[in-house]
Design an enzyme around this catalytic site. Structure first.
Site, PDB file in Angstrom:
ATOM      1  N   GLU A  60       0.809  -1.226   0.000  1.00 56.79           N
ATOM      2  CA  GLU A  60       0.000   0.000   0.000  1.00 56.79           C
ATOM      3  C   GLU A  60       0.837   1.269   0.000  1.00 56.79           C
ATOM      4  O   GLU A  60       0.783   2.059   0.942  1.00 56.79           O
ATOM      5  CB  GLU A  60      -0.940   0.019   1.213  1.00 56.79           C
ATOM      6  N   GLU A  70      -4.817  -8.704   1.413  1.00 52.58           N
ATOM      7  CA  GLU A  70      -5.434  -8.335   2.697  1.00 52.58           C
ATOM      8  C   GLU A  70      -6.925  -8.137   2.495  1.00 52.58           C
ATOM      9  O   GLU A  70      -7.356  -7.518   1.531  1.00 52.58           O
ATOM     10  CB  GLU A  70      -4.888  -7.002   3.260  1.00 52.58           C
TER      11      GLU A  70
HETATM   12  C1  GBH Z   1      -4.168  -1.906   5.635  1.00 55.61           C
HETATM   13  O1  GBH Z   1      -4.314  -0.571   5.298  1.00 55.61           O
HETATM   14  C2  GBH Z   1      -2.764  -2.092   6.093  1.00 55.61           C
HETATM   15  O2  GBH Z   1      -1.953  -2.668   5.083  1.00 55.61           O
HETATM   16  C3  GBH Z   1      -2.629  -2.834   7.383  1.00 55.61           C
HETATM   17  O3  GBH Z   1      -1.345  -2.649   7.901  1.00 55.61           O
HETATM   18  C4  GBH Z   1      -3.706  -2.374   8.333  1.00 55.61           C
HETATM   19  O4  GBH Z   1      -3.538  -2.895   9.607  1.00 55.61           O
HETATM   20  C5  GBH Z   1      -5.012  -2.808   7.749  1.00 55.61           C
HETATM   21  O5  GBH Z   1      -5.182  -2.367   6.451  1.00 55.61           O
HETATM   22  C6  GBH Z   1      -6.203  -2.351   8.564  1.00 55.61           C
HETATM   23  O6  GBH Z   1      -6.280  -0.965   8.640  1.00 55.61           O
HETATM   24  O7  GBH Z   1      -7.337   8.661   3.667  1.00 55.61           O
HETATM   25  O8  GBH Z   1      -9.256   8.833   5.021  1.00 55.61           O
HETATM   26  O9  GBH Z   1      -9.514   8.203   2.737  1.00 55.61           O
HETATM   27  C7  GBH Z   1      -5.499   0.080   5.543  1.00 55.61           C
HETATM   28  C8  GBH Z   1      -6.327   0.395   4.355  1.00 55.61           C
HETATM   29  C9  GBH Z   1      -7.167   2.045   2.928  1.00 55.61           C
HETATM   30  C10 GBH Z   1      -6.972   2.571   5.233  1.00 55.61           C
HETATM   31  C11 GBH Z   1      -7.240   3.517   2.613  1.00 55.61           C
HETATM   32  C12 GBH Z   1      -7.065   4.019   4.947  1.00 55.61           C
HETATM   33  C13 GBH Z   1      -7.828   5.648   3.341  1.00 55.61           C
HETATM   34  C14 GBH Z   1      -8.547   6.475   4.373  1.00 55.61           C
HETATM   35  N1  GBH Z   1      -6.405   1.827   4.128  1.00 55.61           N
HETATM   36  N2  GBH Z   1      -7.817   4.253   3.722  1.00 55.61           N
HETATM   37  S1  GBH Z   1      -8.673   8.179   3.912  1.00 55.61           S
END
Ligand code: GBH
Length: 475
Positions: free
Chosen positions: A171, A378
């Protein structure tokens, strides 16, 4: 463990890989043992108000000391593969010489996995840059990309005889825009120019490492992206359609297109024209970034419902994890909002919509003819579950979430998507970044006082699905 009553949704492709995932900074602890120095997450967690409750990755779930027990759990669950990350700050602390003691740990982990018949799926960067490199400009500094290649080679030199599956980045969107623009993740900067520099330099780092790993004989090389369906809140509203286009460009295509097509999307370059992305691209960069990959990892939790209009007055705002002010991560599209669709939500406030995963996986193949095989690297959910008096964790919602998303993956395969594996996030409850230990994603519960592990009902059900899928014959 296997439960006989688990649904399998019909047969699965031969060799479909079932796994679970973690990340170094979220589980290892031992933050200053074995020669490891600070990563940006160790440093950031010490900033007052940065992480909920002042939590830190210092101890986490003590995986560094409990690794054999955790591998035994994977084996007990009957999983094929374990997706973990190596910590750059453990392998090359301060980016100096290689720390053999750090590599020893990963070498023992790989041996333990192989002895248990579990395929190691190694990710080189899951957000934990050595703090010493951040102090030299971090990902905003082009030199960091070359340092990443050196680090990747150091890991390959030690583990390349046993590890076949290599992922460069997890990511990158989060570790660039959320870390350098929103300031909600380490290093907590709020600078859109630095954020887009981080994007480009992580791309470059991915390409450089991919080429070097290839030359060194790595078998399977890929990257994991967090991809989303950017849905217009009102599909008949031009303002919402335009907002959804912008988020699709920034969230998805900013990554997919340089890697798969060797170019940034033209509309994205226009959207972010004020922030210097185009000016950073040096001759040859895009060729490097487009180095062929063998698989694409897809992390998916939720869709994004996008609007170009302000949220209605009184609309409930998602809770903020920390006391720090947060900037919009939507560089060049700061006006965009994400209204609720009224679907059920997890403890992260993320909307639950399993069919979104099916749509996403199918759509990618339609949009990119040269798409490599996909792995869902994931998928999972945070819920506030508790240990019951009977000693079990009856996490009904997580169990349903996982089963419904696996069904969506099966549907996607039936619709023609080339999906080769599925990894649940996460094996263990862990350090959920800015949320600290507040949010539990594990299929195994961890008691943060005693470090005791308890397989949750969702873990038992997942093991049952895996066993039944394997017994279901081949599609
Ligand atoms: C994943 O990322 C990670 O890889 C992992 O480490 C983590 O623990 C898991 O998911 C659970 O959170 O900027 O407000 O629009 C998280 C996925 C997707 C979370 C994009 C934040 C954007 C929020 N991310 N999202 S915002």
């Amino acid at each position: 463990v296997p439960a006989a009553d688990a649904p399998v949704f019909g047969a699965w492709p031969e060799g479909f890989l079932w796994g679970s995932a973690t990340a170094a900074a979220q589980i290892e602890g031992a933050a200053h043992e074995g020669g490891k120095e600070d990563s940006i997450w160790d440093a950031y967690a010490r900033v007052p108000g940065a992480v909920a409750n002042g939590d830190t990755p210092e101890v986490a779930v003590d995986h560094y000391h409990r690794m054999p027990e955790d591998v035994a759990i994977l084996k007990r669950l009957g999983l094929d593969s374990y997706r973990f990350s190596t910590s750059w700050a453990r392998v090359k602390p301060g980016d100096r010489a290689v720390n053999e003691e750090g590599l020893d740990f990963y070498s023992r982990l790989v041996d333990e996995l192989l002895a248990a018949g579990i395929l190691p799926w190694l990710t080189l960067y899951h957000w934990d840059l050595p703090q010493a490199l951040e102090e030299k400009g971090g990902w905003a500094n082009r030199d960091t990309a070359y340092r990443f290649r050196d680090y990747a080679m150091a890991v390959h030199e030690r583990l390349g005889d046993r590890v076949t599956h290599w992922t460069t980045f997890n990511e990158p969107l989060c570790s660039s825009l959320i870390g350098y623009v929103a300031g909600e993740h380490a290093p907590g900067r709020q600078d859109p120019h630095a954020g887009l520099a981080a994007v480009h330099h992580q791309h470059l780092a991915h390409g450089l490492a991919t080429r070097a790993l290839r030359e060194a004989g790595a078998e399977q090389i890929g990257i994991t992206l967090n991809l989303t369906n950017a849905l217009p809140n009102d599909p008949n509203d031009l303002v919402d359609l335009e907002a959804a286009r912008r988020i699709d460009a920034l969230w998805n295509r900013m990554y997919l297109e340089p890697i798969l097509l060797g170019a940034y999307p033209v509309d994205l370059l226009e959207d972010v024209a004020d922030y210097g992305l185009a000016e950073l691209i040096e001759p040859g960069d895009l060729d490097t970034i487009a180095a062929p990959i063998d698989f694409l990892g897809v992390n998916h939790y939720h869709d994004d419902n996008v609007s170009g209009h302000p949220l209605p007055a009184g609309a409930e705002q998602a809770a903020e994890p920390t006391a720090r002010p947060k900037r919009s991560p939507f560089v060049g599209s700061e006006h965009v909002t994400m209204p609720s669709r009224g679907l059920p939500r997890t403890a992260m406030d993320w909307e639950v919509n399993p069919s979104g995963l099916r749509t996403l996986l199918v759509r990618l193949g339609g949009e990119y003819p040269n798409l490599p095989p996909l792995y869902v690297t994931e998928n999972g959910a945070a819920y506030d579950d508790e240990l019951s008096a009977d000693g079990a964790v009856h996490d009904v919602e997580r169990t349903e979430y996982i089963a419904d998303h696996i069904a969506a993956v099966h549907d996607a395969i039936r619709d023609g998507a080339d999906v080769r594996g599925y990894f649940v996030w996460s094996l263990l409850d862990n350090f959920e970044w800015a949320w600290g230990y507040d949010k539990r994603f594990g299929i195994v519960r961890v008691d943060y006082e005693t470090q005791e592990r308890t397989i949750k009902d969702s873990g038992l059900r997942y093991a049952g699905i895996v066993a039944a899928a394997k017994a279901s014959g081949i599609r």
